[in-house]
Design a protein around this motif. Structure first.
Motif, PDB file in Angstrom:
ATOM      1  N   SER A  86     -14.688  20.515  -1.564  1.00  0.00           N
ATOM      2  CA  SER A  86     -16.422  21.136  -1.397  1.00  0.00           C
ATOM      3  C   SER A  86     -15.198  22.177   0.332  1.00  0.00           C
ATOM      4  O   SER A  86     -15.190  22.196   1.054  1.00  0.00           O
ATOM      5  CB  SER A  86     -16.755  19.823  -0.274  1.00  0.00           C
ATOM      6  OG  SER A  86     -17.114  19.417  -1.631  1.00  0.00           O
ATOM      7  N   ARG A  87     -16.306  23.213  -0.008  1.00  0.00           N
ATOM      8  CA  ARG A  87     -16.001  24.413   0.512  1.00  0.00           C
ATOM      9  C   ARG A  87     -17.565  24.326   1.256  1.00  0.00           C
ATOM     10  O   ARG A  87     -18.613  24.283   1.349  1.00  0.00           O
ATOM     11  CB  ARG A  87     -16.155  25.783  -0.129  1.00  0.00           C
ATOM     12  CG  ARG A  87     -15.460  26.877   0.536  1.00  0.00           C
ATOM     13  CD  ARG A  87     -15.513  27.933  -0.127  1.00  0.00           C
ATOM     14  NE  ARG A  87     -14.593  28.339  -1.313  1.00  0.00           N
ATOM     15  CZ  ARG A  87     -13.690  29.066  -1.666  1.00  0.00           C
ATOM     16  NH1 ARG A  87     -14.264  29.867  -1.750  1.00  0.00           N
ATOM     17  NH2 ARG A  87     -12.601  28.906  -2.591  1.00  0.00           N
ATOM     18  N   THR A  88     -17.112  24.371   2.859  1.00  0.00           N
ATOM     19  CA  THR A  88     -17.732  24.824   4.062  1.00  0.00           C
ATOM     20  C   THR A  88     -17.663  26.354   4.437  1.00  0.00           C
ATOM     21  O   THR A  88     -18.522  26.557   5.745  1.00  0.00           O
ATOM     22  CB  THR A  88     -18.048  23.742   5.183  1.00  0.00           C
ATOM     23  OG1 THR A  88     -16.447  23.604   5.656  1.00  0.00           O
ATOM     24  CG2 THR A  88     -18.513  22.798   4.373  1.00  0.00           C
ATOM     25  N   LEU A  89     -17.043  26.782   3.845  1.00  0.00           N
ATOM     26  CA  LEU A  89     -16.064  28.444   4.661  1.00  0.00           C
ATOM     27  C   LEU A  89     -16.377  29.529   3.752  1.00  0.00           C
ATOM     28  O   LEU A  89     -16.695  28.704   2.341  1.00  0.00           O
ATOM     29  CB  LEU A  89     -14.823  28.229   5.346  1.00  0.00           C
ATOM     30  CG  LEU A  89     -13.412  27.516   6.184  1.00  0.00           C
ATOM     31  CD1 LEU A  89     -12.693  27.323   5.797  1.00  0.00           C
ATOM     32  CD2 LEU A  89     -14.713  27.837   7.290  1.00  0.00           C
TER      33      LEU A  89
ATOM     34  N   LEU B 110      -7.859  35.397   4.454  1.00  0.00           N
ATOM     35  CA  LEU B 110      -8.638  35.073   6.121  1.00  0.00           C
ATOM     36  C   LEU B 110      -9.620  33.428   5.027  1.00  0.00           C
ATOM     37  O   LEU B 110     -10.723  33.688   4.033  1.00  0.00           O
ATOM     38  CB  LEU B 110      -9.560  35.688   6.159  1.00  0.00           C
ATOM     39  CG  LEU B 110      -7.798  36.428   7.200  1.00  0.00           C
ATOM     40  CD1 LEU B 110      -9.082  38.585   7.288  1.00  0.00           C
ATOM     41  CD2 LEU B 110      -7.968  36.232   8.365  1.00  0.00           C
ATOM     42  N   ALA B 111     -10.008  32.870   5.594  1.00  0.00           N
ATOM     43  CA  ALA B 111     -11.458  31.515   5.773  1.00  0.00           C
ATOM     44  C   ALA B 111     -12.192  32.283   7.171  1.00  0.00           C
ATOM     45  O   ALA B 111     -11.243  31.798   8.799  1.00  0.00           O
ATOM     46  CB  ALA B 111     -11.211  30.409   5.633  1.00  0.00           C
ATOM     47  N   GLU B 112     -13.356  31.612   6.360  1.00  0.00           N
ATOM     48  CA  GLU B 112     -14.213  32.597   8.280  1.00  0.00           C
ATOM     49  C   GLU B 112     -14.872  31.186   7.926  1.00  0.00           C
ATOM     50  O   GLU B 112     -15.903  30.842   7.211  1.00  0.00           O
ATOM     51  CB  GLU B 112     -14.759  33.702   7.900  1.00  0.00           C
ATOM     52  CG  GLU B 112     -13.921  35.138   7.713  1.00  0.00           C
ATOM     53  CD  GLU B 112     -14.603  36.206   7.168  1.00  0.00           C
ATOM     54  OE1 GLU B 112     -14.177  37.301   7.545  1.00  0.00           O
ATOM     55  OE2 GLU B 112     -15.742  36.568   6.708  1.00  0.00           O
TER      56      GLU B 112
ATOM     57  N   GLY C 295      -7.349  23.840   6.385  1.00  0.00           N
ATOM     58  CA  GLY C 295      -6.683  24.596   5.937  1.00  0.00           C
ATOM     59  C   GLY C 295      -6.595  24.136   4.709  1.00  0.00           C
ATOM     60  O   GLY C 295      -6.442  24.371   3.700  1.00  0.00           O
ATOM     61  N   GLN C 296      -6.752  22.800   4.036  1.00  0.00           N
ATOM     62  CA  GLN C 296      -7.359  22.506   2.674  1.00  0.00           C
ATOM     63  C   GLN C 296      -7.927  22.761   2.058  1.00  0.00           C
ATOM     64  O   GLN C 296      -7.711  23.603   0.965  1.00  0.00           O
ATOM     65  CB  GLN C 296      -7.534  20.623   3.124  1.00  0.00           C
ATOM     66  CG  GLN C 296      -7.641  20.241   2.041  1.00  0.00           C
ATOM     67  CD  GLN C 296      -8.093  18.557   1.067  1.00  0.00           C
ATOM     68  OE1 GLN C 296      -9.009  18.223   2.572  1.00  0.00           O
ATOM     69  NE2 GLN C 296      -8.097  18.006   0.590  1.00  0.00           N
TER      70      GLN C 296
END
Length: 306
Positions: free
Chosen positions: A141-144, A200-202, A251-252
Motif C-alpha cells: 500500500s502506497r501513501t507516498l 525520492l519518496a515525498e 522505506g518499505q
C-alpha cells in the motif's frame, strides 16, 4: 601456480557446497604478497595479501580507512583459516601500520567454522553483502509520491545521503570525514547528470526518503564476478529515511518501488551492503528478502589483528 590452481579448484567446490549462489573462487592477484601456512596434517594453505591506499576526497574513504591490507585466503577444503590469519599477523609486523588502517577479509557468510577463526583473531563482521533474487512483485500500500530524482534535486539528495552517512558512522564502516559533503556532492552531481536510478519518496510535497541505486553487470573479467552470480544486478547503494519519518513504512514503500523498477531494467536480483551492528538495517533488510552472501571481516586499525 599448480598448487594455487589446485587450492582454487578445491575452494570453488567448497563454496558451492556452502551456498549455491556463491561464484567460483577466483585466481589470486599477481601483484599481491603470498603467505603460506602448514597445518598439523601436512596440508598447506595460502593467502595473497594486497595493500591499497585511497586518496583524500575519494568516495572510498567515506566507507573505508585510508589504507587497507586485504587477504584473499586459499584454503581449499581445509580448515586452515586460523593458521593463515596467524601468518597474516606476522606479515603486518614488517609493515608500517598507522591509525587510519584496516585488515579485511571477504568470506562466505555461511562458513561458521571460519567465523570462529576470524573472531579469535580480532576481526568483526562489520559489513555483509546481501542478495535478493527477483521475485513476483508484491503489493505494498502506497501513501507516498515516488519519483526519479533529477539534477534539480541535488541538494535534497545530498541531505538525505549525508543523513545516512552520519548514522552509519556509529554502527558500521562509514567514516564522516571533513570532506564528506564535497565528496558526496561531486559523486551525486555526476550520478544525477547521468540519470542513474535514484528515487525520492515525498509526503505532502516534502522529500522524506532516498533510494540511490545502480546497475552492475557480473560477467567474466568484471570485479562483480568475484562476488555475485553471473547476470545483470541492481545495486542498492543507499536507502535513507529522515529520522522523524522512520517507523512508518516509508522505506518499505520506496524499496518495493525501486525493486520493481530495477527488475524492469532486466536485473536478475538486487544486492547491497549493510552493517550487522546497525539495529535498524539488520532487521529491515532481511524483512525485505535480503540474506547474507559474503561477510566482510574487518579490524581497525590493522595493527589490532591478533
Amino acid at each position: 601456480m599448480t598448487s594455487a590452481r589446485g587450492l582454487v579448484a578445491a575452494q570453488s567446490a567448497r563454496f558451492a557446497s556452502l551456498d549455491p549462489l556463491l561464484p567460483p573462487a577466483t585466481e589470486p592477484p599477481m601483484d599481491g604478497h603470498v603467505i603460506t601456512a602448514a597445518l598439523a596434517d601436512g596440508t598447506r594453505v595460502a593467502g595473497v595479501v594486497s595493500h591499497q591506499s585511497f586518496e583524500p576526497h575519494s568516495t572510498t574513504r567515506l566507507w573505508s580507512t585510508a589504507e587497507v591490507w586485504e587477504m584473499l585466503p586459499l584454503v581449499g577444503e581445509a580448515q586452515g583459516m586460523d593458521a593463515l590469519l596467524t601468518r597474516f599477523r606476522r606479515h603486518l609486523d614488517s609493515q608500517e601500520v598507522g591509525d587510519d588502517t584496516a585488515c579485511v577479509v571477504h568470506w562466505p557468510s555461511r562458513d561458521s567454522k571460519a567465523a570462529r577463526a576470524f573472531l579469535d583473531h580480532g576481526l568483526v563482521p562489520l559489513s555483509v553483502l546481501a542478495v535478493r533474487l527477483k521475485t513476483p512483485a508484491q503489493h505494498v500500500s502506497r501513501t507516498l509520491t515516488i519519483r526519479r530524482a533529477t539534477p534539480h534535486d541535488l541538494e535534497t539528495v545530498l541531505e538525505l545521503s549525508l543523513a545516512e552517512l552520519e548514522y552509519s558512522s556509529y554502527v558500521g564502516s562509514t567514516i564522516v570525514r571533513p570532506e564528506a559533503a564535497s565528496t558526496k556532492r561531486r559523486a551525486l552531481t555526476e550520478r544525477l547528470k547521468n540519470a542513474s536510478p535514484i528515487w525520492l519518496a515525498e509526503r505532502d510535497g516534502i522529500a522524506v526518503a532516498l533510494a540511490e541505486c545502480a546497475i552492475v553487470s557480473s560477467e567474466p573479467g568484471t570485479m562483480a564476478a568475484a562476488r555475485l552470480p553471473r547476470g545483470r544486478w541492481g545495486y542498492v547503494n543507499c536507502v535513507s529515511v529522515l529520522p522523524g519519518a522512520r517507523g512508518n513504512g516509508i522505506g518499505q514503500q520506496l524499496l518495493a518501488h525501486a525493486h520493481q523498477e530495477l527488475h524492469r531494467m532486466g536485473t536478475v536480483g538486487t544486492y547491497l551492503y549493510y552493517n550487522p551492528p546497525n539495529p535498524l538495517s539488520s532487521v529491515f533488510w532481511p524483512r525485505q528478502g535480503y540474506r547474507p552472501l559474503w561477510t566482510v571481516w574487518e579490524v581497525r586499525p590493522a595493527s589490532a589483528l591478533r
